[in-house]
Design a protein around this motif. Sequence first.
Motif, mmCIF file in Angstrom:
data_model
loop_
_atom_site.group_PDB
_atom_site.id
_atom_site.type_symbol
_atom_site.label_atom_id
_atom_site.label_comp_id
_atom_site.label_asym_id
_atom_site.label_seq_id
_atom_site.Cartn_x
_atom_site.Cartn_y
_atom_site.Cartn_z
ATOM 1 N N UNK A 244 0.851 -1.195 0.000
ATOM 2 C CA UNK A 244 0.000 0.000 0.000
ATOM 3 C C UNK A 244 0.884 1.241 0.000
ATOM 4 N N UNK A 245 0.537 2.200 -0.820
ATOM 5 C CA UNK A 245 1.263 3.474 -0.819
ATOM 6 C C UNK A 245 0.608 4.478 0.113
ATOM 7 N N UNK A 246 -0.675 4.277 0.369
ATOM 8 C CA UNK A 246 -1.429 5.192 1.239
ATOM 9 C C UNK A 246 -2.105 4.388 2.339
ATOM 10 N N UNK A 247 -2.431 5.076 3.416
ATOM 11 C CA UNK A 247 -3.189 4.462 4.495
ATOM 12 C C UNK A 247 -4.650 4.845 4.410
ATOM 13 N N UNK A 248 -5.533 3.977 4.890
ATOM 14 C CA UNK A 248 -6.961 4.275 4.872
ATOM 15 C C UNK A 248 -7.794 3.027 5.025
ATOM 16 N N UNK A 249 -9.013 3.083 4.497
ATOM 17 C CA UNK A 249 -9.918 1.930 4.519
ATOM 18 C C UNK A 249 -9.591 1.003 3.355
ATOM 19 N N UNK A 264 -4.881 -6.400 -12.956
ATOM 20 C CA UNK A 264 -6.177 -6.574 -12.277
ATOM 21 C C UNK A 264 -6.186 -5.834 -10.942
ATOM 22 N N UNK A 265 -7.329 -5.233 -10.607
ATOM 23 C CA UNK A 265 -7.467 -4.522 -9.339
ATOM 24 C C UNK A 265 -7.688 -5.538 -8.221
ATOM 25 N N UNK A 266 -6.807 -5.519 -7.226
ATOM 26 C CA UNK A 266 -6.895 -6.422 -6.089
ATOM 27 C C UNK A 266 -7.685 -5.815 -4.939
ATOM 28 N N UNK A 267 -7.724 -4.492 -4.901
ATOM 29 C CA UNK A 267 -8.439 -3.804 -3.838
ATOM 30 C C UNK A 267 -8.297 -2.310 -3.987
ATOM 31 N N UNK A 268 -9.025 -1.579 -3.164
ATOM 32 C CA UNK A 268 -8.967 -0.123 -3.162
ATOM 33 C C UNK A 268 -8.740 0.378 -1.750
ATOM 34 N N UNK A 277 -11.250 7.493 -3.367
ATOM 35 C CA UNK A 277 -10.281 6.445 -3.667
ATOM 36 C C UNK A 277 -8.875 7.044 -3.671
ATOM 37 N N UNK A 278 -8.053 6.613 -2.735
ATOM 38 C CA UNK A 278 -6.671 7.089 -2.653
ATOM 39 C C UNK A 278 -5.726 6.250 -3.501
ATOM 40 N N UNK A 293 -4.414 -8.887 3.115
ATOM 41 C CA UNK A 293 -4.584 -8.188 4.395
ATOM 42 C C UNK A 293 -6.057 -8.252 4.777
ATOM 43 N N UNK A 294 -6.348 -8.585 6.037
ATOM 44 C CA UNK A 294 -7.748 -8.758 6.442
ATOM 45 C C UNK A 294 -8.334 -7.509 7.085
ATOM 46 N N UNK A 295 -7.578 -6.830 7.935
ATOM 47 C CA UNK A 295 -8.139 -5.703 8.688
ATOM 48 C C UNK A 295 -8.683 -4.636 7.747
ATOM 49 N N UNK A 296 -9.753 -3.995 8.153
ATOM 50 C CA UNK A 296 -10.386 -3.002 7.301
ATOM 51 C C UNK A 296 -9.535 -1.749 7.161
ATOM 52 N N UNK A 297 -8.705 -1.458 8.158
ATOM 53 C CA UNK A 297 -7.793 -0.322 8.083
ATOM 54 C C UNK A 297 -6.402 -0.816 7.722
ATOM 55 N N UNK A 298 -5.703 -0.046 6.914
ATOM 56 C CA UNK A 298 -4.345 -0.409 6.505
ATOM 57 C C UNK A 298 -3.490 0.848 6.533
#
Length: 311
Positions: A244-249, A264-268, A277-278, A293-298
């Motif tokens: 991840x380059x940014x932190x968030x949801x 392919x998009x793995x997540x946002x 969308x960051x 990664x499972x947690x909703x925050x990263x």
Amino acid sequence: MREEILFTVDTPYRRPLPVKGWYFGEPGEKSLAVMGALRGNEVQQMYICGRLIRSLEVLEREGQLAPGCGILVIPCANQFSMNVGRRFWAADNTDINRMFPGYDQGETTQRIAARIFTAIQGYRYGVHLASFYLPGDLLPHVRIMETGYQREEEALAFGLPYVVLRRPQPYDTTTLNYNWQIWDTQAFSLYTHETDRVDQAAAWQAVEAILRFLRAKGLSRREVSSPGAEPILFREDQLHNVLSAAGGLLLRHRRPGDVVRTGDVLGEILDPCTCTVLERLRADCPGRVFFTHRAQLIAGHEVACRVRPEA
């Protein structure tokens, strides 16, 4: 079956906690040792041991264990942290699985590790029901430390989909898996996708894998109902980390086992306050998602996904 107290652990403001082991087969024989929960949130790992004990009890009662076979199962060595809902040792937040082979005159977790290692040393095979160091979901697999003493082909007998060979880092040299290998036990860490909650299907998959291993090594006469998978062996450093380059949801679009193509998009990752969308996390190679990664925050610069390249 023989239940025995291997040692007791003194804890502050509580009675000493017994660490119990269940032994099957001929007394004095050391064929296989299975270690369950070393951390306080490893509920799934403890549950797998409980299911395994029930299965081994049936095998022993029916005379299905081979002559000269001896199996030890230790479901939990960290009841103190489990009782208070802490992953690591509750008094000082240290990790028992970073204390092996232990030191019987050291700190509490060093002494616990030393007592565990004394109880399980000398077995031909060792299985550690481990939890992954990154919090998230992953494909079931067997992991082996590349110590120079390992025989990775032995892990194929578990019949799990993947066997991962890990080149040890300096912090790995104090884990149970590494030290078992150094002290002449063929050691395997077995991973399911759950840790702090019970997944009965995944737990039974792990139990069947161990029973399949026993059959393949001539320690049991009982055939396992499921033949298992044709395992794929690969090195852990072949996995592609998507950071991840940014932190968030974090909103995941893919899960372990999904096949993806490059781009392919793995997540946002969304701004937690505006849902802007960051970042869109994309696969950098064709392959199969191995970890998410499972947690909703990263946070920024965390491993959001791992992809195993496939042609």
